[in-house]
Write an enzyme that holds these catalytic residues in place. Structure first.
Site, PDB file in Angstrom:
ATOM      1  N   ASN A  47      -2.558  -4.530   4.586  1.00 18.72           N
ATOM      2  CA  ASN A  47      -1.841  -4.661   6.119  1.00 18.72           C
ATOM      3  C   ASN A  47      -2.698  -4.453   7.081  1.00 18.72           C
ATOM      4  OD1 ASN A  47       0.584  -6.924   5.330  1.00 18.72           O
ATOM      5  ND2 ASN A  47       1.540  -5.164   4.984  1.00 18.72           N
ATOM      6  N   GLU A  99       7.170  -5.230  -1.053  1.00 17.78           N
ATOM      7  CA  GLU A  99       6.238  -5.698  -2.117  1.00 17.78           C
ATOM      8  C   GLU A  99       6.505  -5.135  -3.503  1.00 17.78           C
ATOM      9  OE1 GLU A  99       4.619  -1.690  -0.040  1.00 17.78           O
ATOM     10  OE2 GLU A  99       5.692  -2.988   0.212  1.00 17.78           O
ATOM     11  N   ILE A 143       3.331  -3.900  -5.776  1.00 18.32           N
ATOM     12  CA  ILE A 143       2.005  -4.472  -5.635  1.00 18.32           C
ATOM     13  C   ILE A 143       1.263  -3.075  -4.857  1.00 18.32           C
ATOM     14  CG2 ILE A 143       0.439  -5.121  -3.351  1.00 18.32           C
ATOM     15  CD1 ILE A 143       2.102  -7.111  -3.674  1.00 18.32           C
TER      16      ILE A 143
END
Length: 303
Positions: A185, A220, A178
């Site tokens: 975040n 991720e 990603i």
């Protein structure tokens, strides 16, 4: 004789069903449609399908609700239409569905709208059964419900062994990352970050074909093992993943949070080990990142 309420019957169907008028305003939305998409009838009825929450796209990531809407074509041409599309789920991920559209006529034969019924991919029930079995063996990532790294390493080794013996079980590995996930975040918090991970995971999992898997590698990062008979077909599968993730999003307080992915695509060969195959795809994903992200990089022989 007791009068039959046909709308109540439609609410009992397994397939999703909804009606639109000539302006493509949604006038009916059954319970199965709620279950498949996550959107309630209160959220959908009264909206127009071309501005709806579903946002139908095809496997290439093209938005269908404006120029190539099956409902609009059915109303205009008076013909039935079928398509395989991906709808947007309320939680953000994409769901593959089979769509059948028919024009609706009044007692004089005049078209007054259309009806669409849609059903989920038939592989889902088998996948859920398999997932529960793997969960009991601690082979499932608890956040995303994807198979985990431990499972993938064993699965890949078996696939390579099969390729060495039979020389025809062609497959490839897609290393998926990603893009700029840390920014999600930092900007929205880890809870929203977790929802984005779930959204990407479900979109990838819902896009798999027969005998294909996707696992959470860590953080991720994801790895998908897909069937392919050429580098071109491997690239096409990887680019479909990229399109579908780009068209998915998580709603947050009236806004949307979307992400893109970078992909490294490597075709397996009989001389590979698990380590060499993963390393090749990892090297290719670094190439995608260096070229600006949101792209697929594949081995030079493809070019």
């Amino acid at each position: 004789m007791e009068k039959i309420n046909y709308l109540e019957i439609l609410d009992c169907l397994y397939d999703g069903v909804y009606f639109v008028d000539l302006n493509r305003k949604i006038t009916f939305w059954n319970k199965a449609a709620e279950k498949i998409t996550g959107f309630t009838k209160q959220q959908v009825i009264g909206t127009h399908c071309h501005e709806s929450l579903l946002k139908h796209i095809n496997k290439n990531g093209s938005l269908l609700c404006v120029d190539t809407c099956s409902l609009a074509q059915s109303i205009k041409e008076g013909k039935e239409k079928e398509a395989e599309v991906f709808v947007h789920h309320r939680e953000g991920h994409r769901v593959p569905v089979l769509v059948h559209v028919s024009p609706v006529r009044n007692s004089f034969g005049v078209i007054i709208g259309a009806v669409e019924n849609f059903s989920e991919n038939s592989l889902k029930s088998n996948l859920l059964d398999q997932l529960e079995k793997y969960r009991n063996l601690s082979l499932v990532d608890p956040l995303t419900d994807l198979l985990n790294r431990r499972y993938l390493e064993v699965y890949l080794q078996n696939k390579i062994n099969e390729l060495k013996v039979y020389q025809y079980s062609f497959f490839g590995v897609l290393f998926i990352d990603i893009d700029y996930f840390k920014n999600v975040n930092d900007s929205f918090g880890h809870d929203i970050g977790d929802n984005v991970l779930k959204m990407v995971s479900k979109t990838l999992k819902n896009s798999l074909g027969n005998d294909e898997v996707v696992c959470r590698w860590g953080g991720e990062e994801f790895i998908a093992v897909v069937q392919c008979n050429s580098l071109y077909s491997l690239f096409s599968k990887a680019d479909m993943f990229r399109f579908l993730v780009k068209q998915s999003f998580v709603p947050v307080n009236g806004k949307i949070v979307s992400v893109t992915i970078s992909v490294g695509a490597a075709m397996a060969n009989p001389n590979d080990t698990v380590e060499s195959l993963v390393k090749r795809s990892d090297t290719l994903i670094q190439q995608s990142k260096s070229l600006g992200r949101n792209r697929v990089s594949i081995e030079e022989s493809f070019k």
